[in-house]
Design a protein around this motif. Structure first.
Motif, PDB file in Angstrom:
ATOM      1  N   TRP A 108       0.790  -1.232   0.000  1.00 25.41           N
ATOM      2  CA  TRP A 108       0.000   0.000   0.000  1.00 25.41           C
ATOM      3  C   TRP A 108       0.819   1.278   0.000  1.00 25.41           C
ATOM      4  N   LEU A 131       1.722   2.559  -3.577  1.00 30.97           N
ATOM      5  CA  LEU A 131       0.492   2.933  -4.294  1.00 30.97           C
ATOM      6  C   LEU A 131      -0.067   4.264  -3.797  1.00 30.97           C
ATOM      7  N   ARG A 146       2.142   7.364  -4.651  1.00 31.33           N
ATOM      8  CA  ARG A 146       1.982   7.876  -6.019  1.00 31.33           C
ATOM      9  C   ARG A 146       0.759   8.779  -6.136  1.00 31.33           C
ATOM     10  N   LEU A 162       6.860   0.642 -10.078  1.00 30.47           N
ATOM     11  CA  LEU A 162       6.021   0.299  -8.929  1.00 30.47           C
ATOM     12  C   LEU A 162       6.380  -1.069  -8.341  1.00 30.47           C
TER      13      LEU A 162
END
Length: 105
Positions: A23, A26, A29, A41
């Protein structure tokens, strides 16, 4: 203990590291304005997993058992610092317009 018990204990030990590694890149970003950084990623997730698992292992070695809040705090601070470095958080956000004052400076 049989093999399934070992797997269960190992998975429960690294579960916080897995969730944080999934997490954090993510959400970073989406929330950080400095861009996605140099790494892809999946590479950011893998590096976060290595950092978090290392922090959990050091906490297990230092305290003698897992689950201490100090270990989780260290894991979170280490991963957040690593993500900030990967995204080059020290740089100013890139914007298309340069702000000037009324005198053109």
């Amino acid at each position: 203990m049989n093999l399934s018990n070992y797997f269960d204990h190992f998975f429960n030990f690294i579960a916080p590291a897995l969730w944080l590694a999934l997490w954090l890149p993510l959400l970073a970003r989406l929330l950080m304005k400095s861009g996605s950084g140099r790494l892809s990623l999946p590479m950011q997730m893998l590096s976060q997993l290595v950092l978090a698992t290392t922090a959990l292992a050091v906490g297990l070695w230092f305290f003698g058992h897992d689950g201490k809040m100090a270990t989780y705090l260290g894991m979170t601070l280490l991963c957040a610092s690593g993500q900030w470095l990967m995204q080059r958080g020290w740089r100013a956000p890139v914007s298309g317009r340069v702000k000037t004052n009324r005198f053109g400076r």
